[in-house]
Enzyme design. Structure first.
Site, PDB file in Angstrom:
ATOM      1  N   LYS A  40      47.097  33.117  36.349  1.00  0.00           N
ATOM      2  CA  LYS A  40      46.065  32.189  35.869  1.00  0.00           C
ATOM      3  C   LYS A  40      44.747  32.943  35.643  1.00  0.00           C
ATOM      4  CE  LYS A  40      45.309  30.719  40.640  1.00  0.00           C
ATOM      5  NZ  LYS A  40      44.242  29.940  41.200  1.00  0.00           N
ATOM      6  N   ARG A 139      43.252  19.772  48.951  1.00  0.00           N
ATOM      7  CA  ARG A 139      42.966  19.895  47.513  1.00  0.00           C
ATOM      8  C   ARG A 139      43.848  18.948  46.705  1.00  0.00           C
ATOM      9  NH1 ARG A 139      42.676  25.936  44.992  1.00  0.00           N
ATOM     10  NH2 ARG A 139      44.919  25.889  45.390  1.00  0.00           N
ATOM     11  N   HIS A 169      49.939  24.900  49.991  1.00  0.00           N
ATOM     12  CA  HIS A 169      49.042  26.052  49.873  1.00  0.00           C
ATOM     13  C   HIS A 169      48.244  26.163  51.164  1.00  0.00           C
ATOM     14  CE1 HIS A 169      47.010  29.173  47.710  1.00  0.00           C
ATOM     15  NE2 HIS A 169      45.837  28.579  47.745  1.00  0.00           N
ATOM     16  N   ARG A 222      54.243  32.904  45.626  1.00  0.00           N
ATOM     17  CA  ARG A 222      53.299  32.865  44.502  1.00  0.00           C
ATOM     18  C   ARG A 222      52.348  34.037  44.701  1.00  0.00           C
ATOM     19  NH1 ARG A 222      53.147  27.656  46.814  1.00  0.00           N
ATOM     20  NH2 ARG A 222      50.996  28.057  47.444  1.00  0.00           N
ATOM     21  N   TYR A 268      13.020  42.808  32.576  1.00  0.00           N
ATOM     22  CA  TYR A 268      12.335  41.514  32.705  1.00  0.00           C
ATOM     23  C   TYR A 268      11.644  41.383  34.058  1.00  0.00           C
ATOM     24  CZ  TYR A 268      14.892  39.830  28.607  1.00  0.00           C
ATOM     25  OH  TYR A 268      15.388  39.657  27.346  1.00  0.00           O
ATOM     26  N   CYS A 314      19.999  42.446  32.418  1.00  0.00           N
ATOM     27  CA  CYS A 314      19.795  41.569  31.259  1.00  0.00           C
ATOM     28  C   CYS A 314      21.149  40.982  30.846  1.00  0.00           C
ATOM     29  CB  CYS A 314      19.199  42.336  30.096  1.00  0.00           C
ATOM     30  SG  CYS A 314      17.774  43.350  30.525  1.00  0.00           S
ATOM     31  N   ASP A 316      22.917  41.615  28.212  1.00  0.00           N
ATOM     32  CA  ASP A 316      23.850  42.557  27.572  1.00  0.00           C
ATOM     33  C   ASP A 316      23.611  44.016  27.938  1.00  0.00           C
ATOM     34  OD1 ASP A 316      24.397  40.196  25.798  1.00  0.00           O
ATOM     35  OD2 ASP A 316      22.368  40.695  25.158  1.00  0.00           O
TER      36      ASP A 316
HETATM   37  N1  PMH Z   1      49.156  29.412  44.872  1.00  0.00           N
HETATM   38  C1  PMH Z   1      48.128  28.589  44.622  1.00  0.00           C
HETATM   39  C2  PMH Z   1      48.355  27.123  44.666  1.00  0.00           C
HETATM   40  C3  PMH Z   1      46.867  29.123  44.356  1.00  0.00           C
HETATM   41  O1  PMH Z   1      45.848  28.292  44.110  1.00  0.00           O
HETATM   42  C4  PMH Z   1      46.685  30.530  44.358  1.00  0.00           C
HETATM   43  C5  PMH Z   1      45.372  31.185  44.132  1.00  0.00           C
HETATM   44  C6  PMH Z   1      47.801  31.335  44.618  1.00  0.00           C
HETATM   45  C7  PMH Z   1      49.013  30.739  44.877  1.00  0.00           C
HETATM   46  C8  PMH Z   1      47.718  32.831  44.662  1.00  0.00           C
HETATM   47  O2  PMH Z   1      46.890  33.235  45.692  1.00  0.00           O
HETATM   48  P1  PMH Z   1      46.537  34.760  45.914  1.00  0.00           P
HETATM   49  O3  PMH Z   1      45.838  35.212  44.674  1.00  0.00           O
HETATM   50  O4  PMH Z   1      45.625  34.766  47.085  1.00  0.00           O
HETATM   51  O5  PMH Z   1      47.815  35.453  46.107  1.00  0.00           O
HETATM   52  N2  PMH Z   1      44.302  30.329  43.966  1.00  0.00           N
HETATM   53  C9  PMH Z   1      43.020  30.649  44.145  1.00  0.00           C
HETATM   54  C10 PMH Z   1      42.018  29.710  44.041  1.00  0.00           C
HETATM   55  O6  PMH Z   1      42.232  28.457  43.745  1.00  0.00           O
HETATM   56  N3  PMH Z   1      40.858  30.239  44.319  1.00  0.00           N
HETATM   57  O7  PMH Z   1      41.075  31.509  44.607  1.00  0.00           O
HETATM   58  C11 PMH Z   1      42.397  31.790  44.515  1.00  0.00           C
END
Ligand code: PMH
Length: 375
Positions: A40, A139, A169, A222, A268, A314, A316
């Site tokens: 992601k 969450r 999670h 994950r 600045y 700045c 850029d």
């Molecule tokens: N699974 C869920 C539901 C997540 O939100 C995330 C990471 C992962 C797995 C992977 O976690 P990792 O990168 O620590 O292995 N999510 C996020 C988050 O929402 N903010 O920071 C990391």
């Protein structure tokens, strides 16, 4: 956003490092356990498609993304592996996900009820759903076994749903204190026990869980930040079961240099004044690239030497104090190695009072991503 290819500032991504981290993670998993590469937010800033390609080639079973569009981008690029969206998607898009064989998380019976007519009208293949359990992250997901059981029964009774997974999670898998983690594990087990049958994928592990609580792998992990070679705990748990190899470096080159007389101001607000005659270099990168304004006073590497960022950053450009004159075009390392010295994403995060995740994800699309063998 336009990607600035005619500028020296870029993000270098080591595919070998990603491969190394995945191989080591896979080696510790029981046979049959899937590794879902979390790609992601543009692969945590490393580039969605690049990371997905390397992850798939390195043995990842599938992918996790945050939003439906990221999943669609993977499908459009030709990835046929399983994909799970981790955030709640509006049920009006359930048919789109089903048609593309994209799995969605479900945290309420109301969501299933809203998706049902959408799926029935579309006459697509069943939507793969992963029931989300809120075991303490607060969450998304079911918090109560009875509600989970009712939703599972509702979905099981409809041919448009395929209950493919159950997941949760952890809020503190990266903490040295395991008390809250243990509480969450117990709550998740109670929720799992409420289901009449175990879904194909039961998954709870983020990177931290896979590193420090390997027994909790269930049958899928994950795998996110550790795939990019970053320690999920920051500096809290320094030891990892295998060496994490950072995959990202940020480099640029001096665009301009000059000698300032003592007392001359930089940037600045004129917050910096040369103490004596000083050589000042300009780096063509700024907060619009994700190089945060609060990094004023931090440093970069030029020719193996730490050079302070002077004056305000700045949009850029920013300025650094050089030990002596360097020609425009001289390489500047913002994250990575130069000579015997290194600056890590963790160093940048520490200085700016945040976490490396945020620094990596914040590197904007204006910076081109380039593959390199090793950073
Ligand atoms: N699974 C869920 C539901 C997540 O939100 C995330 C990471 C992962 C797995 C992977 O976690 P990792 O990168 O620590 O292995 N999510 C996020 C988050 O929402 N903010 O920071 C990391």
């Amino acid at each position: 956003m336009v990607t600035a290819t005619h500028r020296e500032s870029r993000v270098l991504v080591s595919e070998a490092a990603i491969q190394h981290n995945i191989h080591h993670a896979l080696r510790r998993l029981a046979a049959g356990t899937a590794l879902l590469a979390v790609v992601k937010a543009d692969g945590y800033g490393h580039g969605l498609l690049r990371v997905a390609r390397v992850a798939a080639a390195s043995g990842a079973t599938g992918f996790c993304v945050a939003v439906l569009d990221e999943a669609l981008a993977l499908r459009q690029a030709g990835f046929t592996q399983p994909i799970l969206v981790l955030g709640i998607v509006d049920p009006r898009y359930a048919d789109l996900a089903a048609a593309q064989d994209i799995a969605l998380p479900v945290g309420s019976l109301a969501w299933l009820a809203a998706a049902l007519p959408v799926l029935e009208a579309a006459k697509v293949k069943p939507l793969r759903v992963h029931l989300a359990v809120d075991s303490g992250m607060g969450r998304i997901g079911f918090r109560d076994p009875a509600a989970l059981k009712a939703a599972a029964a509702f979905a099981a009774a409809q041919s448009v749903f395929d209950i493919e997974g159950l997941f949760t999670h952890f809020a503190t898998a990266d903490a040295a204190d395991t008390t809250y983690f243990t509480t969450q594990v117990a709550r998740f087990k109670a929720m799992l026990a409420a289901l009449p049958t175990r879904p194909r994928y039961v998954h709870v592990a983020n990177s931290a869980t896979s590193l420090w609580h390997a027994a909790c792998a269930c049958n899928a992990i994950r795998f996110g930040v550790a795939m990019y070679g970053l320690n999920p705990s920051g500096r809290e748990i320094p030891t990892t079961p295998y060496e994490l190899e950072p995959a990202l470096s940020v480099v640029s080159a001096l665009s301009f240099t000059k000698r300032l007389e003592a007392g001359a101001a930089v940037s600045y607000g004129a917050t910096y004044r040369a103490q004596a005659a000083e050589w000042i270099g300009t780096v063509p990168m700024g907060y619009a690239d994700g190089w945060l304004r609060r990094l004023q006073g931090f440093h970069v590497l030029v020719d193996g030497q730490f050079c302070e960022i002077v004056g305000r950053i700045c949009m850029d450009q920013f300025m650094i104090r050089l030990p002596h004159d360097y020609a425009p075009g001289t390489p500047v390392v913002l994250v990575g190695r130069s000579g015997g010295q290194a600056i890590t994403l963790q160093d940048v995060a520490d200085y700016s009072h945040t976490i490396h995740y945020e620094i990596a994800c914040g590197l904007s699309e204006r910076l081109p991503r380039e593959s390199v063998n090793r950073i």
